[in-house]
Design a protein around this motif. Structure first.
Motif, PDB file in Angstrom:
ATOM      1  N   TYR A 170      53.507  54.995  58.484  1.00  0.00           N
ATOM      2  CA  TYR A 170      52.626  54.738  57.324  1.00  0.00           C
ATOM      3  C   TYR A 170      51.686  53.507  57.023  1.00  0.00           C
ATOM      4  O   TYR A 170      50.589  53.850  56.846  1.00  0.00           O
ATOM      5  CB  TYR A 170      53.475  54.849  55.995  1.00  0.00           C
ATOM      6  CG  TYR A 170      54.382  55.990  55.864  1.00  0.00           C
ATOM      7  CD1 TYR A 170      53.665  57.218  55.547  1.00  0.00           C
ATOM      8  CD2 TYR A 170      55.701  56.336  56.026  1.00  0.00           C
ATOM      9  CE1 TYR A 170      54.389  58.493  55.383  1.00  0.00           C
ATOM     10  CE2 TYR A 170      56.417  57.302  55.763  1.00  0.00           C
ATOM     11  CZ  TYR A 170      55.725  58.486  55.486  1.00  0.00           C
ATOM     12  OH  TYR A 170      56.516  59.675  55.422  1.00  0.00           O
ATOM     13  N   ALA A 171      51.937  52.757  58.351  1.00  0.00           N
ATOM     14  CA  ALA A 171      51.003  51.710  58.140  1.00  0.00           C
ATOM     15  C   ALA A 171      50.173  51.564  59.593  1.00  0.00           C
ATOM     16  O   ALA A 171      49.028  51.555  59.728  1.00  0.00           O
ATOM     17  CB  ALA A 171      51.637  50.285  58.358  1.00  0.00           C
ATOM     18  N   GLY A 196      65.071  46.707  58.949  1.00  0.00           N
ATOM     19  CA  GLY A 196      65.988  47.196  59.587  1.00  0.00           C
ATOM     20  C   GLY A 196      65.510  48.637  60.126  1.00  0.00           C
ATOM     21  O   GLY A 196      64.082  48.695  60.165  1.00  0.00           O
ATOM     22  N   ARG A 197      66.156  49.591  60.569  1.00  0.00           N
ATOM     23  CA  ARG A 197      65.535  50.596  61.269  1.00  0.00           C
ATOM     24  C   ARG A 197      64.521  51.472  60.328  1.00  0.00           C
ATOM     25  O   ARG A 197      63.539  52.030  60.815  1.00  0.00           O
ATOM     26  CB  ARG A 197      66.638  51.486  61.688  1.00  0.00           C
ATOM     27  CG  ARG A 197      67.289  50.956  62.781  1.00  0.00           C
ATOM     28  CD  ARG A 197      68.352  51.906  63.230  1.00  0.00           C
ATOM     29  NE  ARG A 197      69.574  51.426  64.214  1.00  0.00           N
ATOM     30  CZ  ARG A 197      70.698  50.663  64.098  1.00  0.00           C
ATOM     31  NH1 ARG A 197      70.803  50.114  62.981  1.00  0.00           N
ATOM     32  NH2 ARG A 197      71.105  50.032  65.185  1.00  0.00           N
ATOM     33  N   GLU A 198      65.260  51.705  59.108  1.00  0.00           N
ATOM     34  CA  GLU A 198      64.404  52.643  58.335  1.00  0.00           C
ATOM     35  C   GLU A 198      63.173  52.081  57.857  1.00  0.00           C
ATOM     36  O   GLU A 198      61.934  52.548  57.835  1.00  0.00           O
ATOM     37  CB  GLU A 198      65.173  52.949  56.973  1.00  0.00           C
ATOM     38  CG  GLU A 198      64.533  54.084  56.071  1.00  0.00           C
ATOM     39  CD  GLU A 198      65.410  54.608  55.025  1.00  0.00           C
ATOM     40  OE1 GLU A 198      66.736  54.334  55.025  1.00  0.00           O
ATOM     41  OE2 GLU A 198      64.780  55.204  53.963  1.00  0.00           O
ATOM     42  N   THR A 199      63.024  50.495  57.488  1.00  0.00           N
ATOM     43  CA  THR A 199      61.758  49.955  57.206  1.00  0.00           C
ATOM     44  C   THR A 199      61.014  49.902  58.249  1.00  0.00           C
ATOM     45  O   THR A 199      59.686  50.139  58.323  1.00  0.00           O
ATOM     46  CB  THR A 199      62.197  48.652  56.403  1.00  0.00           C
ATOM     47  OG1 THR A 199      63.072  48.901  55.456  1.00  0.00           O
ATOM     48  CG2 THR A 199      60.769  47.976  56.030  1.00  0.00           C
ATOM     49  N   ALA A 200      61.380  49.556  59.497  1.00  0.00           N
ATOM     50  CA  ALA A 200      60.654  49.680  60.701  1.00  0.00           C
ATOM     51  C   ALA A 200      60.120  50.838  60.901  1.00  0.00           C
ATOM     52  O   ALA A 200      58.749  51.009  61.244  1.00  0.00           O
ATOM     53  CB  ALA A 200      61.561  49.246  61.961  1.00  0.00           C
ATOM     54  N   ASP A 201      60.603  52.025  60.835  1.00  0.00           N
ATOM     55  CA  ASP A 201      59.992  53.162  61.137  1.00  0.00           C
ATOM     56  C   ASP A 201      58.979  53.555  59.794  1.00  0.00           C
ATOM     57  O   ASP A 201      57.926  54.387  59.969  1.00  0.00           O
ATOM     58  CB  ASP A 201      61.177  54.187  60.844  1.00  0.00           C
ATOM     59  CG  ASP A 201      62.000  54.108  62.349  1.00  0.00           C
ATOM     60  OD1 ASP A 201      61.339  53.518  63.320  1.00  0.00           O
ATOM     61  OD2 ASP A 201      63.023  54.487  62.499  1.00  0.00           O
TER      62      ASP A 201
END
Length: 217
Positions: free
Chosen positions: A130-131, A120-125
DNA sequence: GCCCAGGTGTTTC
DNA sequence: GAAACACATGGG
């Protein structure tokens, strides 16, 4: 104002040095494992994956799902997260791994990530910042609450609006965005627990003119 | 025992 | 779209 909040948080807590992880792929796995989960438990799951020889894209993609699930058990929602990790691993490989992803524009990469099941958005961001060192603001429950209290957000804004509003007034410096989200989480962990009210004390320092507490919950 | 954690997908109105 | 719910372990 978002700059000022950042500066004060940085002065208060110092550099956070996120993300604890070895390379882009590990960061991506960690980002899924920590969804709605304390980092401590995500970390355990990460260690178990490593010991099982499953901390690599091809290994996760090809492993029997029951094996992956057993390894990540401590992070909770392990069946759900197993599906997500396998989808993410396949996507990662299909994009040409870290090199392939590094050559993609931030917008394209974000859209690609959002198409993956479980991202979702938060994980994508999280992944973008961070990666892959992209200057993206990660909106989470803590940042919303804090900014609302400071009067910088009304409350109820959509994720994308919050993200753009904040990004638009900050220098597109990956290191800054990296620290910003980490500092907010740090603030949340140390002060906002239990969640609603006690944000107030830090906020008095951050912004003396901010509305007084009690409106919590 | 209950609430929460560095959310997301599905279902339903 | 927005709200409600499932997913599930470990710590306070």
């Amino acid at each position: 104002m978002f700059r000022e909040v950042y500066r004060r948080l940085y002065d208060c807590f110092g550099a956070q040095g996120w993300w604890p992880g070895e390379g882009p792929f590990e960061v991506m796995v960690g980002a899924v494992l920590t969804q709605n989960t304390a980092w401590r438990n995500a970390e355990r799951a990460l260690g178990r994956l490593r010991r099982a020889g499953l901390l690599e894209p091809r290994a996760i993609a090809e492993a029997d799902s029951a094996r992956v699930a057993a390894a990540i058990r401590p992070s909770g929602c392990f069946n759900v997260k197993t599906r997500r990790l396998q989808a993410l691993s396949r996507a990662y490989l299909s994009w040409g791994g870290r090199q392939g992803m590094a050559t993609m524009g931030t917008g394209d990469l974000r859209r690609a990530l959002l198409r993956v099941h479980g991202i979702g958005r938060e994980t994508a961001d999280d992944i973008l910042v961070y990666a892959f060192d992209r200057p993206v603001f990660v909106v989470d429950a803590y940042s919303r609450r804090i900014f609302e209290r400071l009067g910088l957000l009304e409350g109820g804004e959509r994720y994308e609006k919050v993200r753009r509003d904040i990004e638009s007034v900050l220098d597109p410096d990956p290191a800054l965005f990296n620290e910003y989200h980490a500092l907010i989480v740090q603030l949340g962990k140390t002060v906002c627990r239990p969640l609603p009210d006690c944000v107030a004390c830090v906020l008095r320092d951050l912004c003396p003119t901010a509305e007084s507490p009690a409106a919590g919950r």
